[in-house]
Design a protein around this motif. Structure first.
Motif, PDB file in Angstrom:
ATOM      1  N   ARG A 258      -6.932  24.383  29.966  1.00  0.00           N
ATOM      2  CA  ARG A 258      -6.513  23.623  28.788  1.00  0.00           C
ATOM      3  C   ARG A 258      -7.288  22.331  28.679  1.00  0.00           C
ATOM      4  N   ASP A 259      -7.387  21.587  29.794  1.00  0.00           N
ATOM      5  CA  ASP A 259      -8.056  20.294  29.770  1.00  0.00           C
ATOM      6  C   ASP A 259      -9.536  20.437  29.431  1.00  0.00           C
ATOM      7  N   VAL A 260     -10.176  21.454  29.999  1.00  0.00           N
ATOM      8  CA  VAL A 260     -11.596  21.686  29.705  1.00  0.00           C
ATOM      9  C   VAL A 260     -11.784  22.034  28.232  1.00  0.00           C
ATOM     10  N   LEU A 261     -10.915  22.880  27.695  1.00  0.00           N
ATOM     11  CA  LEU A 261     -11.030  23.272  26.291  1.00  0.00           C
ATOM     12  C   LEU A 261     -10.834  22.085  25.354  1.00  0.00           C
ATOM     13  N   ILE A 262      -9.757  21.339  25.554  1.00  0.00           N
ATOM     14  CA  ILE A 262      -9.451  20.233  24.633  1.00  0.00           C
ATOM     15  C   ILE A 262     -10.528  19.154  24.708  1.00  0.00           C
ATOM     16  N   GLU A 263     -10.988  18.817  25.918  1.00  0.00           N
ATOM     17  CA  GLU A 263     -12.042  17.808  26.065  1.00  0.00           C
ATOM     18  C   GLU A 263     -13.355  18.294  25.466  1.00  0.00           C
ATOM     19  N   GLY A 264     -13.673  19.573  25.679  1.00  0.00           N
ATOM     20  CA  GLY A 264     -14.909  20.113  25.126  1.00  0.00           C
ATOM     21  C   GLY A 264     -14.891  20.168  23.613  1.00  0.00           C
ATOM     22  N   LEU A 265     -13.758  20.536  23.032  1.00  0.00           N
ATOM     23  CA  LEU A 265     -13.664  20.568  21.580  1.00  0.00           C
ATOM     24  C   LEU A 265     -13.751  19.167  20.998  1.00  0.00           C
ATOM     25  N   ALA A 266     -13.140  18.190  21.679  1.00  0.00           N
ATOM     26  CA  ALA A 266     -13.232  16.801  21.208  1.00  0.00           C
ATOM     27  C   ALA A 266     -14.685  16.332  21.208  1.00  0.00           C
ATOM     28  N   ALA A 267     -15.424  16.694  22.251  1.00  0.00           N
ATOM     29  CA  ALA A 267     -16.843  16.321  22.319  1.00  0.00           C
ATOM     30  C   ALA A 267     -17.634  16.992  21.206  1.00  0.00           C
ATOM     31  N   ALA A 268     -17.167  18.167  20.757  1.00  0.00           N
ATOM     32  CA  ALA A 268     -17.834  18.868  19.665  1.00  0.00           C
ATOM     33  C   ALA A 268     -17.440  18.311  18.296  1.00  0.00           C
ATOM     34  N   GLY A 269     -16.451  17.403  18.276  1.00  0.00           N
ATOM     35  CA  GLY A 269     -15.990  16.839  17.020  1.00  0.00           C
ATOM     36  C   GLY A 269     -14.782  17.542  16.437  1.00  0.00           C
ATOM     37  N   TRP A 270     -14.134  18.380  17.240  1.00  0.00           N
ATOM     38  CA  TRP A 270     -12.947  19.117  16.786  1.00  0.00           C
ATOM     39  C   TRP A 270     -11.738  18.571  17.523  1.00  0.00           C
ATOM     40  N   GLN A 271     -10.906  17.835  16.808  1.00  0.00           N
ATOM     41  CA  GLN A 271      -9.733  17.203  17.419  1.00  0.00           C
ATOM     42  C   GLN A 271      -8.560  18.175  17.398  1.00  0.00           C
ATOM     43  N   VAL A 272      -8.178  18.644  18.581  1.00  0.00           N
ATOM     44  CA  VAL A 272      -7.109  19.618  18.717  1.00  0.00           C
ATOM     45  C   VAL A 272      -6.010  19.022  19.593  1.00  0.00           C
ATOM     46  N   PRO A 273      -4.755  19.052  19.162  1.00  0.00           N
ATOM     47  CA  PRO A 273      -3.668  18.506  19.988  1.00  0.00           C
ATOM     48  C   PRO A 273      -3.607  19.206  21.345  1.00  0.00           C
ATOM     49  N   THR A 274      -3.307  18.433  22.381  1.00  0.00           N
ATOM     50  CA  THR A 274      -3.190  18.988  23.733  1.00  0.00           C
ATOM     51  C   THR A 274      -1.880  19.744  23.852  1.00  0.00           C
TER      52      THR A 274
END
Length: 425
Positions: A310-326
């Motif tokens: 979960r942490d890897v996915l959410i952090e990676g998406l944020a770095a891609a510019g996709w803000q997804v709730p944890t």
């Protein structure tokens, strides 16, 4: 004559996941490396001591005979022990518990047992498909309750109660049952006992059954584990709760679940099942009892693996510019479609993500109309693959900024999807 000529089949909408699945299959056949975050299919192995117990039990020829449609007594006792340890709830394994062939089968068969044509069932939207369609197949009418942060409801009990009040006031006949699902699939929302208590009181007052699905109760990432509705003292007067071994012990293919609670509802489910099946294969039930009675460190390992992913996915998406709730629980992230693609809807966006980033996800529309602004991403690949998925998405967002803008035009959007169609031919 086609299958669409049959009455119950006519009540089912087109299976929206099928389009993405077909594209995924075509892409893989063409040699593309698709990272599949679409289906909630656990990839971690079942703990070895559970597998060993299965192998041991299957060596006994007596276990090869018909089993018990209610579940073997030892497994029902083990499940009652779980409720006592985990929730401090005393369950009578003879009258308040039944083993199901997965929680999905249990809910669908209970729907058949208690529903008359035209009965009204209150179901969250978006929701796991069996929650509405189990009842639709039984002849019921569904009244949808919009849930999710974007709707301002779902975990706010005042708003939820307001929806229930309106539903009772404007439904003829009065609603028969309410479906609850926390931790939620697909939204990953969680609630506490302060949410359940007034809802139980409301449903007791109006004579509405509650069917609570807590299949993800052990996949949580905060300090407070999700509760059971049966912790509310009066709940078992109207409530049945469905649990599953699938996610907790990575036993999805083993098909073992439970229905627990109100004796009248459990008896109705047992009566239906006595006509339909002889229960799961006995060695599987023996192994499931060993899972519940044995060491539980394996559950921590499974839970922590999902948390890391979960942490890897959410952090990676944020770095891609996709803000997804944890997500606070479950094995899913409920991701709002990025603003530049929001006009496409979840199905077209899922197809575009598959084509351009080689990442498969589940379109939110498959969970109900109120899910169309989201896609569901499953934590069902290892950390390395999830990192690759977020890199692919980042590259896609960068390289397709112009394409996303162009996709406002239907012809341009068709051109974006054309390469996958061409491969299929």
């Amino acid at each position: 004559m086609s299958e669409s000529d049959f009455h119950r089949i006519k009540r089912l909408p087109p299976y929206v996941f099928a389009e993405v699945n077909a594209m995924k299959a075509r892409a893989r056949a063409a040699g593309e490396d698709i990272i599949d975050l679409g289906m909630g299919n656990p990839d971690q192995p079942t703990p070895q001591h559970i597998v060993d117990k299965l192998c041991e039990a299957v060596q006994n020829p007596k276990t090869h005979r018909y089993s018990n449609s209610r579940g073997i007594p030892g497994l029902r006792r083990a499940h009652a022990g779980y409720y006592k340890r985990r929730f401090n709830v005393d369950i009578d394994p003879e009258t308040e518990c039944i083993v199901t062939i997965g929680s999905k089968e249990g809910l669908a068969n209970l729907a058949q047992a208690i529903t008359s044509p035209g009965d009204i069932i209150l179901v969250p939207n978006p929701s796991y498909p069996i929650h509405p369609f189990g009842f639709i197949l039984a002849g019921a009418s569904i009244r949808h309750l919009p849930v999710g942060a974007e709707n301002g409801t779902g975990t706010d009990v005042a708003s939820f109660l307001d929806m229930l009040e309106r539903a009772v006031r404007h439904s003829v006949p009065k609603p028969l049952a309410l479906v609850l699902n926390y931790p939620s699939n697909p939204t990953a929302q969680v609630v506490g006992l302060d949410f359940y208590k007034p809802i139980v009181e409301f449903c007791l007052k109006h004579g509405i059954y509650i069917l609570s699905d807590i299949a993800y109760a052990e996949i949580y990432f905060g300090d407070e584990p999700p509760p059971s509705i049966l912790q509310i003292p009066d709940a078992r007067e109207i409530a049945v709760e469905f649990t599953s071994m699938s996610k907790t012990y990575s036993m999805a293919g083993w098909r073992i679940g439970f229905a627990t609670g109100n004796r009248k509802l459990i008896t109705a489910l047992a009566r239906i099942k006595s006509y339909l099946d002889y229960g799961a294969f006995t060695p599987i039930q023996v192994a499931a009892a060993a899972a519940l009675n044995g060491p539980q460190e394996c559950v921590d390992v499974i839970r922590n693996t999902y948390k890391q992913r979960r942490d890897v996915l959410i952090e990676g998406l944020a770095a891609a510019g996709w803000q997804v709730p944890t997500p606070p629980a479950s094995m899913f992230a409920w991701a709002p479609i990025p603003p530049q693609f929001a006009h496409m809807g979840s199905l077209e966006f899922s197809k575009l993500l598959l084509q351009e980033a080689q990442v498969a996800c589940a379109p939110g529309i498959g969970f109900g109309e109120y899910g169309d602004g989201h896609v569901r991403l499953g934590l069902v690949e290892n950390v390395h693959r999830i990192r690759q998925a977020t890199r692919n998405i980042k590259d896609f967002f960068r390289s397709n900024a112009a394409g996303a803008a162009a996709s406002h035009d239907p012809a341009a959007r068709a051109a974006l999807l054309q390469p996958v169609k061409a491969k299929a031919s």
